[in-house]
Design an enzyme around this catalytic site. Structure first.
Site, PDB file in Angstrom:
ATOM      1  N   CYS A   1      -4.823   5.434  -4.510  1.00 22.07           N
ATOM      2  CA  CYS A   1      -4.131   4.149  -4.355  1.00 22.07           C
ATOM      3  C   CYS A   1      -2.689   4.366  -4.800  1.00 22.07           C
ATOM      4  O   CYS A   1      -2.427   4.570  -5.983  1.00 22.07           O
ATOM      5  CB  CYS A   1      -4.801   3.058  -5.185  1.00 22.07           C
ATOM      6  SG  CYS A   1      -3.964   1.458  -5.128  1.00 22.07           S
TER       7      CYS A   1
ATOM      8  N   HIS B   1      -1.828  -5.705 -10.171  1.00 20.04           N
ATOM      9  CA  HIS B   1      -2.540  -4.576 -10.766  1.00 20.04           C
ATOM     10  C   HIS B   1      -2.845  -4.828 -12.230  1.00 20.04           C
ATOM     11  O   HIS B   1      -1.987  -5.325 -12.978  1.00 20.04           O
ATOM     12  CB  HIS B   1      -1.710  -3.292 -10.659  1.00 20.04           C
ATOM     13  CG  HIS B   1      -1.578  -2.777  -9.273  1.00 20.04           C
ATOM     14  ND1 HIS B   1      -2.471  -1.899  -8.712  1.00 20.04           N
ATOM     15  CD2 HIS B   1      -0.650  -3.044  -8.311  1.00 20.04           C
ATOM     16  CE1 HIS B   1      -2.098  -1.634  -7.469  1.00 20.04           C
ATOM     17  NE2 HIS B   1      -0.990  -2.311  -7.202  1.00 20.04           N
TER      18      HIS B   1
ATOM     19  N   CYS C   1       0.867  -1.181   0.000  1.00 17.33           N
ATOM     20  CA  CYS C   1       0.000   0.000   0.000  1.00 17.33           C
ATOM     21  C   CYS C   1       0.899   1.224   0.000  1.00 17.33           C
ATOM     22  O   CYS C   1       1.507   1.547   1.025  1.00 17.33           O
ATOM     23  CB  CYS C   1      -0.918  -0.007   1.216  1.00 17.33           C
ATOM     24  SG  CYS C   1      -1.997   1.435   1.305  1.00 17.33           S
TER      25      CYS C   1
ATOM     26  N   GLY D   1      -1.336   1.599  -6.930  1.00 19.08           N
ATOM     27  CA  GLY D   1      -2.052   1.695  -8.202  1.00 19.08           C
ATOM     28  C   GLY D   1      -1.519   2.814  -9.076  1.00 19.08           C
ATOM     29  O   GLY D   1      -1.437   2.681 -10.303  1.00 19.08           O
TER      30      GLY D   1
ATOM     31  N   GLU E   1      -9.974  -1.157  -5.793  1.00 16.89           N
ATOM     32  CA  GLU E   1      -9.039  -1.999  -5.057  1.00 16.89           C
ATOM     33  C   GLU E   1      -9.701  -3.302  -4.600  1.00 16.89           C
ATOM     34  O   GLU E   1     -10.879  -3.320  -4.232  1.00 16.89           O
ATOM     35  CB  GLU E   1      -8.498  -1.254  -3.835  1.00 16.89           C
ATOM     36  CG  GLU E   1      -7.627  -0.056  -4.166  1.00 16.89           C
ATOM     37  CD  GLU E   1      -6.864   0.435  -2.952  1.00 16.89           C
ATOM     38  OE1 GLU E   1      -6.212  -0.392  -2.292  1.00 16.89           O
ATOM     39  OE2 GLU E   1      -6.929   1.640  -2.664  1.00 16.89           O
TER      40      GLU E   1
END
Length: 277
Positions: A220, A162, A75, A223, A211
């Site tokens: 994110c 991802h 994260c 991301g 997510e």
């Protein structure tokens, strides 16, 4: 006894932070989900636990729980918030230090005014490492049929999986519907974070991310790194770019394909309290 916590966010991606350096047990899935509940708990996208370091020279380690109680490996916004928490706590001294995520050790640079830069690792495009099933070699773009419709996307691991879909207008894209479909497809055995990227300029991308274990968030970090890596590798944008998410902007730099992605952005403390399960 109540559970002491801090509430933080990074560009709107919000967290409940628990200090477990005294050896207290981490939350189980049920407690994590209760903490994350926005009506009956504290409310957050993820729970972060601050723990003793695993690697020599690191200040601390952290683990991540999604809002549904499941674990996460990475994260980016959370990493910045952990860094800011450690600085305020006094555990991190100076402008440069290292922290351990569930998947790696990350160098941190304090930039001032609550902003931090984090090295989040070298993007891994190998299907087996993402993980993806049904593909032996990395591809610039994958095409799969989901619920009768073809979806084209790039895929990469930033320590977590991802998929990145280029769109003409991110504001009007049905993020929830497409995100849920792709997350539930067998091509991603561990599910996937789905990013929807609109290129504004060679150094600017608008992004929304659906997510896994959370749904769409205001930001994110991993991301943003994934979207930047996919688009930079294709030559669609330059090696430094601003990624604009609904909660704010993150800056991503990826100097070369074999270099670490460096993400920088804001952090904020919201409040502290005590939760009584």
């Amino acid at each position: 006894m109540g559970l002491k916590f801090d509430k933080m966010h990074g560009a709107g991606n919000d967290f409940v932070v628990l200090d477990l350096r005294d050896g207290a047990p981490p939350p189980d899935a049920a407690l994590a989900a209760r903490l994350a509940d926005r009506h009956f708990g504290v409310g957050c996208d993820q729970i972060l636990t601050i723990e003793t370091p695993r690697a020599d020279g690191s200040v601390a380690s952290y683990r991540i729980w999604n809002a549904d109680g499941s674990n996460s490996q990475q994260c980016g916004n959370g990493a910045r918030c952990v860094a800011a928490w450690l600085v305020r706590d006094g555990a991190a001294v100076g402008d440069a230090f290292r922290i351990d995520s569930p998947v790696a050790t990350h160098a941190v640079q304090a930039l001032g005014d609550g902003e931090y830069a984090i090295e989040l690792g070298v993007p891994d495009f190998a299907p087996a490492r993402i993980p993806m099933s049904g593909f032996a070699q990395a591809q610039d773009e994958y095409a799969v049929v989901v619920d009768g419709a073809e979806l084209c996307f790039g895929a990469v691991s930033m320590g977590n999986p991802h998929a990145v879909i280029e769109v003409a207008d991110v504001a009007s894209t049905p993020v929830d519907a497409i995100g849920r479909r792709l997350q539930g497809d067998a091509i991603f055995p561990e599910s996937v974070n789905v990013g929807f990227a609109e290129i504004v300029a060679c150094d600017h991308v608008r992004l929304r991310v659906y997510e896994r274990g959370v749904g769409e968030t205001l930001a994110c970090g991993s991301g943003a790194c994934a979207a930047a890596a996919v688009l930079m590798r294709r030559g669609r944008i330059g090696r430094e770019a601003t990624i604009s998410l609904p909660g704010g902007d993150l800056r991503i730099r990826w100097p070369a394909d074999d270099a670490q992605v460096i993400m920088s952005g804001p952090t904020a403390f919201v409040f502290e309290g005590e939760f009584h399960p």
